[in-house]
Scaffold this active site. Structure first.
Site, PDB file in Angstrom:
ATOM      1  N   TYR A  33     -94.586 -32.709 -36.564  1.00 11.90           N
ATOM      2  CA  TYR A  33     -94.419 -32.068 -35.253  1.00 11.90           C
ATOM      3  C   TYR A  33     -94.654 -33.092 -34.138  1.00 11.90           C
ATOM      4  O   TYR A  33     -95.637 -33.817 -34.170  1.00 11.90           O
ATOM      5  CB  TYR A  33     -95.406 -30.906 -35.158  1.00 11.90           C
ATOM      6  N   ASP A  88    -100.482 -30.384 -42.324  1.00 13.23           N
ATOM      7  CA  ASP A  88    -100.050 -29.334 -41.410  1.00 13.23           C
ATOM      8  C   ASP A  88     -99.189 -28.369 -42.223  1.00 13.23           C
ATOM      9  O   ASP A  88     -98.091 -28.720 -42.664  1.00 13.23           O
ATOM     10  CB  ASP A  88     -99.277 -29.935 -40.233  1.00 13.23           C
ATOM     11  N   LYS A 114     -96.783 -19.094 -35.477  1.00 10.49           N
ATOM     12  CA  LYS A 114     -95.481 -19.022 -36.152  1.00 10.49           C
ATOM     13  C   LYS A 114     -95.464 -17.880 -37.190  1.00 10.49           C
ATOM     14  O   LYS A 114     -95.933 -16.807 -36.899  1.00 10.49           O
ATOM     15  CB  LYS A 114     -95.159 -20.364 -36.792  1.00 10.49           C
ATOM     16  N   ARG A 138    -119.045 -17.976 -27.262  1.00 11.82           N
ATOM     17  CA  ARG A 138    -118.292 -19.192 -27.536  1.00 11.82           C
ATOM     18  C   ARG A 138    -118.585 -19.727 -28.938  1.00 11.82           C
ATOM     19  O   ARG A 138    -117.842 -20.548 -29.466  1.00 11.82           O
ATOM     20  CB  ARG A 138    -118.609 -20.278 -26.498  1.00 11.82           C
TER      21      ARG A 138
HETATM   22  C1  LIG Z   1     -95.741 -27.893 -37.441  1.00 11.35           C
HETATM   23  C2  LIG Z   1     -96.460 -27.516 -36.166  1.00 11.35           C
HETATM   24  N1  LIG Z   1     -97.753 -27.828 -36.033  1.00 11.35           N
HETATM   25  C3  LIG Z   1     -98.437 -27.511 -34.917  1.00 11.35           C
HETATM   26  C4  LIG Z   1     -97.822 -26.874 -33.850  1.00 11.35           C
HETATM   27  C5  LIG Z   1     -98.596 -26.563 -32.613  1.00 11.35           C
HETATM   28  O1  LIG Z   1     -98.845 -25.192 -32.543  1.00 11.35           O
HETATM   29  P1  LIG Z   1     -99.118 -24.365 -31.206  1.00 11.35           P
HETATM   30  O2  LIG Z   1     -97.833 -24.308 -30.457  1.00 11.35           O
HETATM   31  O3  LIG Z   1     -99.614 -23.055 -31.726  1.00 11.35           O
HETATM   32  O4  LIG Z   1    -100.159 -25.127 -30.446  1.00 11.35           O
HETATM   33  C6  LIG Z   1     -96.472 -26.519 -33.959  1.00 11.35           C
HETATM   34  C7  LIG Z   1     -95.778 -25.835 -32.848  1.00 11.35           C
HETATM   35  O5  LIG Z   1     -94.559 -25.736 -32.830  1.00 11.35           O
HETATM   36  C8  LIG Z   1     -95.777 -26.863 -35.138  1.00 11.35           C
HETATM   37  O6  LIG Z   1     -94.474 -26.571 -35.301  1.00 11.35           O
END
Ligand SMILES: Cc1ncc(COP(=O)(O)O)c(C=O)c1O
Length: 386
Positions: free
Chosen positions: A116, A184, A209, A64
């Site tokens: 997001y 982000d 992504k 872990r």
């Molecule tokens: C801009 C952005 N940040 C964070 C996330 C969260 O990612 P995850 O789905 O891998 O938890 C997403 C998911 O769509 C996203 O589009």
């Protein structure tokens, strides 16, 4: 080349080191030092337990805490980001790690309203519940809400509206006000943009992504240039157990090697698609930061390293958008983005985003441009014929 090779890892940090191309950087990112008989590619190490005698010491003690497969992946990510990186089980685990390890009762979070929805949900829900003041404001208003702020949360280009904010400018304003900045960077990947080099304290991403791009895993990471902050993020991961699976990390590292190639095709498709959509009578408000007529074009050119594959546009209403999506043949209707398969969805079906009912987020994959445009053209014609 070794993991710590600065000419490899810091190609864009302005140090004057030799600048390697993105293909070279992604293919070699995190590759362990080798010699005769060493495999060129890394293999997964599935260990929960390591031999450990006497006083605990050495890099690997318990699964872990650390894992050799994570080490090479984090070395690769850190090199591309221009800092150090810690991998997480998902993008939202990485988002939570920064938010929850930095903010305490009474602290102020300033978050872009355009980020997001699950990040906004954390701010407006859990963080507010524990006594954090969450100010969720449009990019243009952030500088006016910095008073007393502990952390500023940016996302650029934002998901789903693809707005671009001035990261370097907002970092300078936030730092002057005594706040930290997290960006982000999911939609860009570190090839598209390096927030740490633009002044951010944290670069955060969903690696589900475009970074990995095969629609077969969920992962995230946090990158940072400050050893103390990085140690706090590592401790957070250990304390909460938000660790990535070894197999996913290995798959991700395998996928990273083609990031440069994938992004090149995805961006080529996105530019052709956005130009086509901008000329189509049934389409309104096409957003692609690399379209010369886009409101963000100049800023995107200035702060981003290269284009990526996400486009958005608005059709007349929900029915037209649904008909368009249902008529697509090559493009899959699916959420998420950044994969090799082109996908599209009507974002308003989820709620949570401030978008019109006919708003479509379109993720360009690696298909041939002419096939993609032809598919979109026939679906638009069918949808707008009604
Ligand atoms: C801009 C952005 N940040 C964070 C996330 C969260 O990612 P995850 O789905 O891998 O938890 C997403 C998911 O769509 C996203 O589009």
């Amino acid at each position: 080349m070794t993991p710590g090779d600065t000419s490899l890892s810091s190609a864009s940090d302005g140090t004057g080191d030799a600048v390697l191309g993105d293909g070279t950087r992604t293919i070699h990112a995190g590759m362990p030092e080798g010699g005769d008989g060493t495999p060129l590619a890394t293999s997964p190490v599935f260990a929960s337990t390591y031999q450990l005698t006497g006083e605990p010491s050495g890099p690997y003690q318990y699964g872990r805490l650390t894992n050799p497969t994570w080490t090479v992946w984090e070395t690769a990510l850190g090199g591309l980001e221009g800092g150090e990186a810690v991998a997480f089980s998902s993008g939202i685990a990485a988002v939570s790690a920064v938010l929850l390890s930095t903010l305490r009762r009474g602290d102020v979070l300033v978050m872009t309203a355009d980020c997001y929805y699950a990040s906004r949900r954390l701010a407006g829900g859990l963080l507010t519940d524990i006594g954090v003041e969450a100010r969720i404001v449009p990019d243009a208003d952030i500088a006016r809400h910095l008073d007393g702020a502990k952390l500023v949360w940016l996302e650029s280009p934002s998901n789903p509206k693809l707005d671009v904010c001035d990261i370097a400018g907002l970092c300078a304003r936030a730092h002057d006000a005594g706040a930290l900045v997290a960006v982000d960077n999911t939609t860009s990947t570190p090839l598209g943009q390096q927030p740490l080099l633009l002044g951010a304290d944290y670069s955060v991403a969903s690696d589900t992504k475009a970074l990995t791009g095969h629609s077969d895993l969920i992962l995230g990471h946090v990158a940072c240039r400050d050893a103390e902050k990085m140690a706090a993020i590592r401790t957070w991961r250990n304390s909460t157990g938000a660790i990535p699976g070894v197999f996913e990390v290995w798959l991700a590292h395998r996928s990273l090697m083609t990031l440069d190639l994938r992004l090149a095709r995805q961006a080529e498709n996105a530019l052709a698609l956005s130009e086509f959509l901008a000329r189509h009578a049934a389409v309104r408000e096409v957003r692609y930061p690399w379209l010369t007529t886009d409101a963000s074009y100049a800023l995107a050119r200035k702060q981003m390293r290269r284009p990526t594959g996400l486009v958005s546009f608005t059709l007349a209403n929900e029915a037209t958008a649904e008909k368009f999506l249902a008529t697509l043949k090559i493009v899959a209707v699916a959420t998420s983005f950044g994969g090799l398969h082109s996908t599209a969805e009507r974002r308003a079906r989820w709620g949570g985003d401030d978008v019109a009912p006919g708003f479509v987020r379109f993720s360009c994959g690696g298909e041939d441009t002419t096939d993609l445009i032809a598919d979109v053209a026939q679906a638009l014609d069918a949808a707008s014929a009604d």
